[in-house]
Design an enzyme around this catalytic site. Structure first.
Site, PDB file in Angstrom:
ATOM      1  CE  LYS A   1      -3.733  -2.468   2.600  1.00 16.78           C
ATOM      2  NZ  LYS A   1      -4.191  -2.695   3.886  1.00 16.78           N
TER       3      LYS A   1
ATOM      4  CD  GLN B   1      -3.272  -4.129   7.122  1.00 20.41           C
ATOM      5  OE1 GLN B   1      -3.088  -3.256   6.632  1.00 20.41           O
ATOM      6  NE2 GLN B   1      -3.729  -5.257   6.560  1.00 20.41           N
TER       7      GLN B   1
ATOM      8  CG  ASP C   1      -9.692  -0.424   4.659  1.00 18.29           C
ATOM      9  OD1 ASP C   1      -9.370  -0.588   3.567  1.00 18.29           O
ATOM     10  OD2 ASP C   1      -9.186  -0.739   5.748  1.00 18.29           O
TER      11      ASP C   1
END
Length: 924
Positions: A45, A89, A114
């Site tokens: 990422k 995460q 997200d």
């Protein structure tokens, strides 16, 4: 496909940076623990972000992190305006119990790239796709499906798996793209039969190669979201990655199928980047210069007009955090001080530095009289008119009032009637403590001066040096401030043990002349008995007494520094440059020499931030700094003006007020404040009243508490026309600077139409751009709409701003130009002490500073009793003092107390606190 998406995103980022060179999309990836698989995903990422131009930060927390620590970090990122995307995460690899749902939902929805918060999921489920973030994996799947060229509408779609991350949002996305969707899971009966019906198949069930090729409809689009590890002895790791679909058999049936690895994974990362760029674009769009979404407060006007305090309490102010959002301030740029006031961080100047400024308006007045002209009221009325009625972005920037007048004779300074800053109690009492900070800083300097004189008088050079540079940890070391002093002395040494005896003496002894100490103590109270005091009378001071005095806090040079500074670094330097005394050899002694300059900056750290409040009608106000208008320049801060000019945008207005009449406040505004700020005003608003002009025309004196003489309450055009000479002279003064003038005639109920028309016609004939009658005291912004329209027109007219004098001219010449051109004097007379100071300051290198005249505000001349337009006078300058840190010299014309005294009946007789309601009574 992924490369195409990244290329598009990179171009979009470049376009954003072209719009604002200081802007970069920001992404934070928050990780708890140190899982290898998480580290791999995060590195992918961050690499993708760097390629696109996104500023990505990996925020690591240890496995020992608690849930509260994680939530606190999320809160910090939520409030950081430079971050537009936040990823938590998963999984959270902590030894402590973590509520994953609670943690993910703590992410601000506008930064949830997200797409996992309940708010974003809820909007997706309802079909609000344009007002949320789409989860990255399902969104990547949709992108892959669209790139096949297959039309989704009307197709039969099957989703295998019902997780919150993939299955459920995938169902919603396909549904809102008009597919007929079936969602299946591990307990679905006849799963293979359901799968075989799918034109579009998305599998994310988490079981290795569960979906077989013979389940799949011929030509179907198959998207495999699975990531599973199966044993494989041929691999060095002993395992390989496979999807949820048996790729080998499925590819024979499918029209399109994604491989694992290399299919959905890279597209998921690409969609994460797309969401971050989208978040940044949304931020930019919602924070365009001057793009306000502001609500105004409707006034309930009463007749007769109630007292100021009754009006103030009749209006419920907007929560100040709401006001901040309305004018484009971000949450991390605002520090709340209760519900109705806040400080604004200087970081906003960097964020908005590329934005164009709005229009800059200064409100001044004719020469003041005891009858009052209403400059503050006009300032507030004008901004209420421009904002609430003309729907323009507008800020008022006003001074903070001193406690001295509030409890003395004048009362507060929040405006009046239906044109006020609210809440007026907060405005006039303490505010956010800026004046207290100045009092503390100023008196620290005073204490340092006398302590240093005492210690130098009672110690040898060596003893003094050893105490100034003590042994600490077995060695002596100079502080950074002491290094600065050494450099000033031309001593290029940093080891205290290497100085010669002569250098030790020069460093340690400031050798201040007690008779040449110019720094005074301050107190923000009108206390006449502190005008002259004797200090050092305790036996512990060993007979080292001297005469001294107190000034009122707003007369402190530190207040002038606050008003004229442009940044924290600039303030630190100005505080260091303040000259507090002269040595016996004639050298200027600064706070940096005393070693106290850094401590001053610390005390002033919060005071430098402008204070945000509001008017009765809900328009924003910056209240910041309040330098004494006789001794200093009588204007609010440069910082407040600069921030406001950025916030209002190019079509907006910032209205600031200059203290006293145009010959004092306006002249200093132009020649000092504008010189240091670099700002160029568009319009001067000159406030006048019928009653005050009649006094300038020779009307009788007014006695406080007694009825006004009939001349002021009955029509008298002859007296008024004579008094208009003062207004004409002040119009002339404003036009000397090349700025258009609009005269605001602040009307009272006793004024006649003929009187008001006379002032307007005389003003226009004298060169005013326009002159209009105002009734904002009784009607709020509605009573100043004509003034607002005139100011708007004037701001678009040509202007040719120029300073009155060149600072490089000799000191006496600069004083003479002001006296002759602004006051109308024949000449100036420098008395012996003033002449000595001219020579001293020129020798010390301060001769090129601008001039800040300290004279009476009650007359254009130096004689307060001379009203109208005095002529044939010479201005006597008895002394000149230096505010080197602030950046001006102030000649003293006549005598004036720098700390006012209390009258026989001060305002505090009427002030009390209701113990039941905690309301302040009698303040106005």
């Amino acid at each position: 496909m992924v490369l195409q998406v990244r290329a598009r995103l990179k171009k979009e980022v470049e376009e954003m940076k072209a719009q604002d060179p200081n802007f970069s999309p920001g992404l934070v990836i928050l990780q708890v623990g140190d899982r290898d698989d998480s580290n791999l995903y995060i590195s992918m990422k961050i690499k993708a972000a760097a390629e696109i131009g996104i500023n990505a930060t990996h925020m690591r927390l240890p496995k020992t992190a608690t849930e509260n620590e994680v939530l606190e970090r999320i809160r910090e990122v939520n409030e950081n305006s430079s971050i537009h995307g936040l990823i938590v995460q998963l999984p959270l690899d902590s030894v402590n119990k973590m509520d994953t749902e609670k943690v993910t939902n703590a992410v601000a929805p506008e930064k949830d790239v997200d797409g996992l918060t309940s708010i974003n999921a809820g909007k997706l489920a309802r079909g609000d796709l344009g007002d949320c973030f789409l989860p990255c994996t399902p969104n990547g799947c949709m992108e892959l499906i669209k790139r096949t060229g297959v039309s989704i509408a009307g197709k039969k779609a099957v989703v295998v798996g019902r997780s919150k991350i993939v299955g459920a949002p995938m169902h919603d996305l396909l549904l809102w793209s008009h597919a007929t969707v079936t969602i299946c899971h591990s307990r679905t009966a006849n799963l293979s039969e359901e799968v075989s019906k799918a034109d579009i198949l998305v599998v994310g069930i988490g079981k290795a190669e569960m979906v077989k090729g013979d389940w799949i409809k011929k030509g179907a689009v198959v998207i495999d979201c699975g990531i599973n590890h199966v044993p494989d002895e041929s691999k060095p790791s002993g395992k390989r990655v496979v999807g949820d679909v048996d790729y080998t058999s499925a590819k024979e049936q499918a029209g399109f199928i994604t491989p694992v690895p290399g299919g959905v994974g890279p597209m998921t990362v690409a969609m994460l980047m797309a969401n971050t760029v989208l978040g940044a674009k949304r931020f930019l769009d919602s924070h365009q210069p001057g793009k306000w979404s502001i609500s105004y407060t409707e006034l309930n006007l009463q007749k007769p007009v109630p007292s100021d305090i009754v009006i103030s309490r009749s209006c419920v102010p907007k929560p100040i955090d709401c006001m901040a959002r309305e004018v484009g301030l971000l949450s991390d740029e605002v520090e709340l001080y209760g519900k109705t006031k806040a400080k604004v961080q200087l970081s906003i100047m960097k964020r908005l530095q590329a934005q164009p400024d709005g229009k800059y308006v200064v409100v001044t007045g004719i020469t003041p009289t005891p009858l009052g002209e209403g400059k503050s009221t006009t300032t507030i009325g004008l901004v209420q008119a421009l904002g609430a009625h003309l729907k323009l972005n507008v800020f008022a920037c006003v001074r903070q009032p001193s406690q001295g007048p509030t409890f003395g004779i004048k009362g507060g300074a929040a405006g009046g009637g239906y044109s006020q800053v609210i809440p007026m109690e907060e405005f006039n009492l303490h505010l956010t403590g800026d004046i207290h900070a100045i009092t503390a800083a100023n008196n620290l300097v005073a204490a340092a001066i006398d302590a240093r004189i005492f210690h130098e008088n009672t110690q040898t050079d060596k003893a003094l040096y050893n105490r100034l540079v003590p042994i600490n940890g077995g060695q002596r070391q100079f502080s950074p401030i002491q290094i600065n002093r050494l450099k000033k002395l031309g001593i290029e040494k940093t080891d205290p043990n290497t100085l010669t005896d002569e250098e030790v003496t020069r460093f340690a002894r400031l050798d201040m002349n007690p008779e040449a100490v110019t720094w005074q103590r301050v107190l923000d109270t009108n206390d006449r008995f502190l005008r002259k005091i004797t200090i050092g009378q305790s036996p512990t001071e060993k007979g080292f007494t001297r005469e001294a005095q107190f000034d009122i806090t707003v007369a402190s040079e530190i207040m002038a520094v606050l008003a004229l500074t442009s940044s924290l670094a600039d303030m630190r330097q100005r505080l260091a440059n303040m000259v507090v005394a002269t040595s016996k050899s004639g050298q200027p002694i600064t706070t940096e020499d005393l070693g106290v300059s850094g401590a001053l900056a610390v005390l002033m750290r919060d005071a430098i931030k402008p204070n945000l409040m509001q008017t009765l009608e809900g328009t924003p106000v910056f209240v910041h700094a309040g330098p004494f208008a006789n001794i200093a320049h009588g204007n609010s801060s440069i910082l407040a003006d600069k921030i406001a000019l950025k916030l209002v945008g190019p079509e907006g207005f910032v209205v600031t007020e200059a203290g006293f009449g145009a010959d004092i406040g306006m002249e200093k505004f132009f020649n000092i404040k504008c010189r240091y700020s670099g700002l160029r005003p568009h319009v001067v608003v000159l406030v006048a009243t019928v009653r005050a002009l009649k006094m300038h025309g020779g009307g009788p004196k007014v006695t406080a508490g007694m009825p006004l003489p009939k001349e002021y309450v009955e029509e008298n055009l002859e007296l008024l026309e004579t008094g208009c000479g003062n207004m004409k002279k002040q119009i002339e003064n404003a036009r000397l600077f090349g700025v258009p003038v609009v005269v605001a005639v602040n009307a009272f109920k006793t004024d006649t139409q003929a009187e008001l028309e006379l002032i307007c016609s005389v003003a226009k004939a004298a060169g005013a751009f326009d002159a209009v009658r105002c009734s904002h005291w009784a009607e709020g912004g509605a009573g100043a709409v004509a003034l607002g329209q005139a100011v708007q027109r004037a701001s678009e007219s040509p202007s040719d701003f120029k300073f009155l004098y060149d600072v490089e001219l000799p000191i006496a010449d600069k004083i003479r130009i002001i006296a002759q051109k602004i006051y109308g004097a024949d000449d100036i007379e420098l008395l012996p002490e003033a002449q000595r100071k001219v020579e001293l300051y020129t020798k010390q290198g301060f001769g090129n500073l601008p001039i800040c005249m300290a004279k009476t505000h009650l007359s254009l001349s130096h004689d307060a009793d001379k009203k109208g337009v005095p002529t044939g006078f010479v201005v006597p300058v008895r002394d000149i003092k230096a505010s080197v840190g602030a950046g001006f010299l102030f000649p003293l014309v006549g005598t004036m107390p720098t700390i006012p005294g209390l009258p026989t009946r001060p305002c505090f007789y009427d002030i009390d606190l209701d113990p039941e309601t905690e309301q302040v009574n009698g303040l106005f």
